[in-house]
Motif scaffolding. Structure first.
Motif, PDB file in Angstrom:
ATOM      1  N   ASP A 137       0.852  -1.186   0.000  1.00 53.96           N
ATOM      2  CA  ASP A 137       0.000   0.000   0.000  1.00 53.96           C
ATOM      3  C   ASP A 137       0.891   1.239   0.000  1.00 53.96           C
ATOM      4  O   ASP A 137       1.424   1.642   1.035  1.00 53.96           O
ATOM      5  CB  ASP A 137      -0.906  -0.009   1.233  1.00 53.96           C
ATOM      6  N   GLU A 174       0.223   4.221  -0.136  1.00 56.12           N
ATOM      7  CA  GLU A 174      -0.279   5.337   0.655  1.00 56.12           C
ATOM      8  C   GLU A 174       0.382   5.383   2.034  1.00 56.12           C
ATOM      9  O   GLU A 174       0.459   6.443   2.661  1.00 56.12           O
ATOM     10  CB  GLU A 174      -1.801   5.242   0.796  1.00 56.12           C
ATOM     11  N   SER A 175       0.880   4.225   2.500  1.00 52.24           N
ATOM     12  CA  SER A 175       1.563   4.202   3.796  1.00 52.24           C
ATOM     13  C   SER A 175       2.780   5.102   3.800  1.00 52.24           C
ATOM     14  O   SER A 175       3.137   5.679   4.835  1.00 52.24           O
ATOM     15  CB  SER A 175       1.995   2.764   4.131  1.00 52.24           C
TER      16      SER A 175
END
Length: 211
Positions: free
Chosen positions: A165, A167-168
């Motif tokens: 992910d 977005e982390s």
């Protein structure tokens, strides 16, 4: 064996836990090498039991052994450079207490596992940079330099398969190019042993190969 736990940074949950041997007069063993374990956990947690197991295994091999519980992503936004500063403070602390803890300051190793390998690889790149020296309140980079580094299935570049992910990454740093560990290796890096498995299902082996 003496167990210590030291807060490693003000206003932080980070701590350094150590497993310390006494000087062995019978074998003339007065100074031991030291290792700081930096565990994995995706910057969200660490397994304290696993960290302790790693530390105790190194202790059994003759080390004064420590593990670092560093700052997690939900504790600081952005996360960086908190874990690097905490590792710097840990090395500084160990060197300051070397006589008390029977440590040979010429044999201090940092050992990072998975995302802990990301911390250790970046630290190996940046320990001599003025900004990190300023955070650690030292004026000589030799105080912060490890003598050797072990990277175990390390995360190196955040665009090489971990995290899944992306977005982390926004929780970790404003500009992810600043923490691409393969981009900042120089002749100042301490000697490094890297190991990985080709079929690692979580952190692709190309991370280690890049570093």
């Amino acid at each position: 064996m003496k167990i210590i736990r030291e807060s490693i940074r003000e206003n932080s949950s980070a701590f350094l836990q150590g497993y310390l041997k006494s000087a062995d007069v019978q074998t003339n063993q007065y100074k031991y090498p030291a290792v700081i374990i930096v565990p994995g956990g995706s910057y969200t947690h660490i397994s304290l039991q696993q960290a302790e197991n790693f530390a105790l295994n190194f202790s059994a091999q003759g080390y004064q052994s420590f593990y670092l519980r560093y700052t997690f992503e939900h504790e600081a936004l952005p996360l960086m450079p908190n874990p690097l500063v905490e590792l710097a403070n840990s090395i500084k602390f160990i060197k300051e207490h070397a006589n008390e803890y029977n440590i040979d300051t010429d044999r201090i190793v940092i050992a990072g596992f998975s995302i802990g390998g990301h911390i250790c690889s970046l630290y190996n790149n940046f320990y001599h940079e003025q900004w990190l020296m300023d955070y650690a309140h030292v004026d000589n980079s030799d105080i912060l330099k490890p003598n050797a580094v072990i990277l175990s299935y390390p995360v190196i570049n955040l665009h090489d398969g971990f995290p899944k992910d992306l977005e982390s990454i926004l929780n970790w740093v404003n500009d992810d190019r600043q923490i691409e560990a393969d981009k900042y290796v120089s002749k100042k890096n301490a000697s490094t042993f890297i190991w990985h498995t080709a079929d690692d299902p979580f952190v692709p082996v190309k991370n280690a190969l890049k570093y």
